[in-house]
Design an enzyme around this catalytic site. Sequence first.
Site, PDB file in Angstrom:
ATOM      1  N   THR A  84       0.813  -1.226   0.000  1.00 50.88           N
ATOM      2  CA  THR A  84       0.000   0.000   0.000  1.00 50.88           C
ATOM      3  C   THR A  84       0.847   1.277   0.000  1.00 50.88           C
ATOM      4  OG1 THR A  84      -0.102  -0.280   2.381  1.00 50.88           O
ATOM      5  CG2 THR A  84      -2.032  -1.008   1.120  1.00 50.88           C
ATOM      6  N   ARG A 140      -3.395  -2.639   9.730  1.00 52.53           N
ATOM      7  CA  ARG A 140      -4.389  -1.597   9.386  1.00 52.53           C
ATOM      8  C   ARG A 140      -5.068  -1.912   8.058  1.00 52.53           C
ATOM      9  NH1 ARG A 140      -0.045   1.097  11.463  1.00 52.53           N
ATOM     10  NH2 ARG A 140       1.039   1.161   9.472  1.00 52.53           N
ATOM     11  N   SER A 141      -4.360  -2.563   7.154  1.00 53.27           N
ATOM     12  CA  SER A 141      -4.864  -2.796   5.789  1.00 53.27           C
ATOM     13  C   SER A 141      -5.333  -4.232   5.572  1.00 53.27           C
ATOM     14  CB  SER A 141      -3.754  -2.513   4.777  1.00 53.27           C
ATOM     15  OG  SER A 141      -3.212  -1.235   4.990  1.00 53.27           O
ATOM     16  N   CYS A 154      17.906   5.079  -2.699  1.00 54.45           N
ATOM     17  CA  CYS A 154      17.464   5.732  -3.945  1.00 54.45           C
ATOM     18  C   CYS A 154      18.483   6.719  -4.523  1.00 54.45           C
ATOM     19  CB  CYS A 154      16.126   6.415  -3.703  1.00 54.45           C
ATOM     20  SG  CYS A 154      15.977   7.206  -2.108  1.00 54.45           S
ATOM     21  N   GLN A 212      16.856  15.838  -2.753  1.00 55.45           N
ATOM     22  CA  GLN A 212      16.021  14.641  -2.834  1.00 55.45           C
ATOM     23  C   GLN A 212      14.534  14.977  -2.753  1.00 55.45           C
ATOM     24  OE1 GLN A 212      19.444  12.343  -0.302  1.00 55.45           O
ATOM     25  NE2 GLN A 212      17.467  11.307  -0.414  1.00 55.45           N
ATOM     26  N   GLY A 264      10.540  10.335  -1.735  1.00 51.56           N
ATOM     27  CA  GLY A 264      11.553   9.475  -1.132  1.00 51.56           C
ATOM     28  C   GLY A 264      11.296   9.211   0.336  1.00 51.56           C
ATOM     29  N   GLU A 308      20.770   9.129   5.955  1.00 52.51           N
ATOM     30  CA  GLU A 308      20.910   9.064   4.497  1.00 52.51           C
ATOM     31  C   GLU A 308      22.368   9.217   4.048  1.00 52.51           C
ATOM     32  OE1 GLU A 308      18.243   8.245   2.999  1.00 52.51           O
ATOM     33  OE2 GLU A 308      18.299   8.897   0.919  1.00 52.51           O
ATOM     34  N   LYS A 333      24.213   6.015   4.618  1.00 48.50           N
ATOM     35  CA  LYS A 333      23.818   4.977   3.655  1.00 48.50           C
ATOM     36  C   LYS A 333      24.462   5.241   2.294  1.00 48.50           C
ATOM     37  CE  LYS A 333      19.143   4.449   5.374  1.00 48.50           C
ATOM     38  NZ  LYS A 333      17.761   4.705   5.032  1.00 48.50           N
ATOM     39  N   HIS A 390      15.565  12.425  -7.758  1.00 45.08           N
ATOM     40  CA  HIS A 390      16.653  12.897  -6.897  1.00 45.08           C
ATOM     41  C   HIS A 390      17.797  13.436  -7.770  1.00 45.08           C
ATOM     42  CE1 HIS A 390      14.557  11.247  -3.593  1.00 45.08           C
ATOM     43  NE2 HIS A 390      15.311  10.212  -3.278  1.00 45.08           N
TER      44      HIS A 390
HETATM   45  N1  NAP Z   1      10.152   6.125  -1.428  1.00 47.60           N
HETATM   46  C1  NAP Z   1      11.337   5.947  -2.010  1.00 47.60           C
HETATM   47  O1  NAP Z   1      11.739   6.710  -2.914  1.00 47.60           O
HETATM   48  C2  NAP Z   1      12.203   4.792  -1.604  1.00 47.60           C
HETATM   49  C3  NAP Z   1      13.328   4.532  -2.383  1.00 47.60           C
HETATM   50  C4  NAP Z   1      14.156   3.479  -2.041  1.00 47.60           C
HETATM   51  C5  NAP Z   1      13.862   2.697  -0.966  1.00 47.60           C
HETATM   52  N2  NAP Z   1      12.764   2.960  -0.208  1.00 47.60           N
HETATM   53  C6  NAP Z   1      12.508   2.080   0.932  1.00 47.60           C
HETATM   54  O2  NAP Z   1      11.361   1.281   0.648  1.00 47.60           O
HETATM   55  C7  NAP Z   1      10.662   1.002   1.870  1.00 47.60           C
HETATM   56  C8  NAP Z   1       9.221   1.455   1.731  1.00 47.60           C
HETATM   57  O3  NAP Z   1       9.196   2.856   1.508  1.00 47.60           O
HETATM   58  P1  NAP Z   1       7.865   3.654   1.145  1.00 47.60           P
HETATM   59  O4  NAP Z   1       8.328   4.980   0.736  1.00 47.60           O
HETATM   60  O5  NAP Z   1       7.014   2.855   0.217  1.00 47.60           O
HETATM   61  O6  NAP Z   1       7.126   3.701   2.597  1.00 47.60           O
HETATM   62  P2  NAP Z   1       5.584   3.943   2.944  1.00 47.60           P
HETATM   63  O7  NAP Z   1       4.905   4.723   1.871  1.00 47.60           O
HETATM   64  O8  NAP Z   1       5.572   4.475   4.321  1.00 47.60           O
HETATM   65  O9  NAP Z   1       4.938   2.459   2.957  1.00 47.60           O
HETATM   66  C9  NAP Z   1       5.217   1.520   3.968  1.00 47.60           C
HETATM   67  C10 NAP Z   1       4.493   0.191   3.691  1.00 47.60           C
HETATM   68  O10 NAP Z   1       4.795  -0.724   4.742  1.00 47.60           O
HETATM   69  C11 NAP Z   1       3.576  -1.244   5.291  1.00 47.60           C
HETATM   70  N3  NAP Z   1       3.731  -1.547   6.712  1.00 47.60           N
HETATM   71  C12 NAP Z   1       3.896  -0.688   7.749  1.00 47.60           C
HETATM   72  N4  NAP Z   1       3.965  -1.365   8.918  1.00 47.60           N
HETATM   73  C13 NAP Z   1       3.840  -2.688   8.599  1.00 47.60           C
HETATM   74  C14 NAP Z   1       3.806  -3.883   9.373  1.00 47.60           C
HETATM   75  N5  NAP Z   1       3.937  -3.876  10.715  1.00 47.60           N
HETATM   76  N6  NAP Z   1       3.655  -5.051   8.723  1.00 47.60           N
HETATM   77  C15 NAP Z   1       3.514  -5.096   7.371  1.00 47.60           C
HETATM   78  N7  NAP Z   1       3.517  -3.991   6.582  1.00 47.60           N
HETATM   79  C16 NAP Z   1       3.684  -2.811   7.198  1.00 47.60           C
HETATM   80  C17 NAP Z   1       2.572  -0.131   5.068  1.00 47.60           C
HETATM   81  O11 NAP Z   1       1.251  -0.682   5.148  1.00 47.60           O
HETATM   82  P3  NAP Z   1      -0.037   0.171   5.673  1.00 47.60           P
HETATM   83  O12 NAP Z   1      -0.491   1.016   4.514  1.00 47.60           O
HETATM   84  O13 NAP Z   1      -1.014  -0.918   6.007  1.00 47.60           O
HETATM   85  O14 NAP Z   1       0.412   0.979   6.844  1.00 47.60           O
HETATM   86  C18 NAP Z   1       2.970   0.315   3.655  1.00 47.60           C
HETATM   87  O15 NAP Z   1       2.447  -0.627   2.714  1.00 47.60           O
HETATM   88  C19 NAP Z   1      11.435   1.737   2.991  1.00 47.60           C
HETATM   89  O16 NAP Z   1      12.353   0.848   3.590  1.00 47.60           O
HETATM   90  C20 NAP Z   1      12.177   2.821   2.230  1.00 47.60           C
HETATM   91  O17 NAP Z   1      13.342   3.247   2.886  1.00 47.60           O
HETATM   92  C21 NAP Z   1      11.916   3.981  -0.499  1.00 47.60           C
END
Ligand code: NAP
Length: 364
Positions: A13, A40-41, A149, A176, A180, A202, A205, A242
């Site tokens: 999600t 939640r989902s 990223c 960025q 992100g 960041e 990393k 970015h």
């Molecule tokens: N955004 C970027 O540009 C980017 C780039 C590279 C890497 N990343 C990495 O990718 C990962 C996800 O990033 P995002 O930006 O997509 O984050 P996000 O929008 O906050 O989404 C987080 C996801 O994790 C789920 N989640 C939260 N708590 C959970 C639990 N206890 N059990 C199972 N699922 C759970 C959430 O579900 P609900 O909706 O049900 O809460 C949601 O589907 C992170 O580690 C981030 O660092 C992100």
Amino acid sequence: MHQRRKVGILGATGMVGQRFIQLLENHPWFEITWLAASDRSSGKLYGEAAKWKLDTPLPERIARMTVSPAVPQGAPKIIFAALDADIAREMEPAFAAAGCAVVSNSSAFRMHPDVPLVIPEVNADHLPLIEEQSWRKQSGGYIVTNPNCCAIGLVLALKPIQERFGIEALFVSTMQAVSGAGYPGVASLDILGNVVPFIKNEEEKLQEETLKLLGSWNGRAVEPLDAKLSAHCNRVAVEDGHMECVSIKLRAKASREELLEAWRDFTPLHGQALPSAPAQPVEFVTAEDRPQPRLDRMRGNGMASTVGRLRPCTLLDWKFTVLSHNTIRGAAGAAILNAEILEKLGKLEPQPAVEANDPVAALA
Ligand SMILES: NC(=O)c1ccc[n+]([C@@H]2O[C@H](COP(=O)([O-])OP(=O)(O)OC[C@H]3O[C@@H](n4cnc5c(N)ncnc54)[C@H](OP(=O)(O)O)[C@@H]3O)[C@@H](O)[C@H]2O)c1
């Protein structure tokens, strides 16, 4: 012709989870059959659980799927994971131990010595590290990660330079995009008309991952590149894409034409027919005011790293600007390309473990 393999998405999600859905919807090799997110989902229809934020419509078939609990029981054997690092740290090993190939976006295991951190154009030769993982030995499952990223776009631009001239030192300052930080991410009152000169963890990393990605595989482990790297990371009011300003000191002298040639000739996946691989992983733009996020982030279907503004640096040797799409090349697209190369190598469908006390099976 490949049979489409069943895949699942953990964190389906979120921002990256949504990109997975968008990029996999018409994928020739993979078919989404399972979606999971938090409690939640779980149990809701995906269309109700997710706040769809992408500029293409949520596919009807996906909107009608029910979000599953995030447990391995009932999940397919190939899992794309887009979880926050704290959750990934507990959940990804559970899926790997249950025999799944976990293709992860999170930082939780990127720097683990037995976990490959991979950009297929750069270091696909690090993938044999999966054979060192205890999950692999016990259940056939494993974890493979893609980088942060910012690291992806940067390292794509650095790899051809490292190969031809060597890198001694690097200074990078990022701008960025807000996507992100996930959804809802940075509060609008913090970022509108503003720049935030801090993104937690960041810089560390970006520094560590770049050196691991450009490091060498010695047959058992990855030895990080021996170079000095200093990073500044900033959040800016851009939706996607970015940017990074880079200054670089080389081990051997290079002319402008030699650098341009190194980027132009860099097509390491040519001929492999991986569906998500861009034909030209590093695109150079000559206009003096490019790359720009809005104009250049979709080059190579969002999978290319765009480089511009190459000019001499008065402190180091050369400086230039890099741009890449953070949720496509920097996240979901990167993981899908990792899965594609694993498929090509015959390693995507996890192999059942060979019983240690079964000598016939062990010899097979
Ligand atoms: N955004 C970027 O540009 C980017 C780039 C590279 C890497 N990343 C990495 O990718 C990962 C996800 O990033 P995002 O930006 O997509 O984050 P996000 O929008 O906050 O989404 C987080 C996801 O994790 C789920 N989640 C939260 N708590 C959970 C639990 N206890 N059990 C199972 N699922 C759970 C959430 O579900 P609900 O909706 O049900 O809460 C949601 O589907 C992170 O580690 C981030 O660092 C992100």
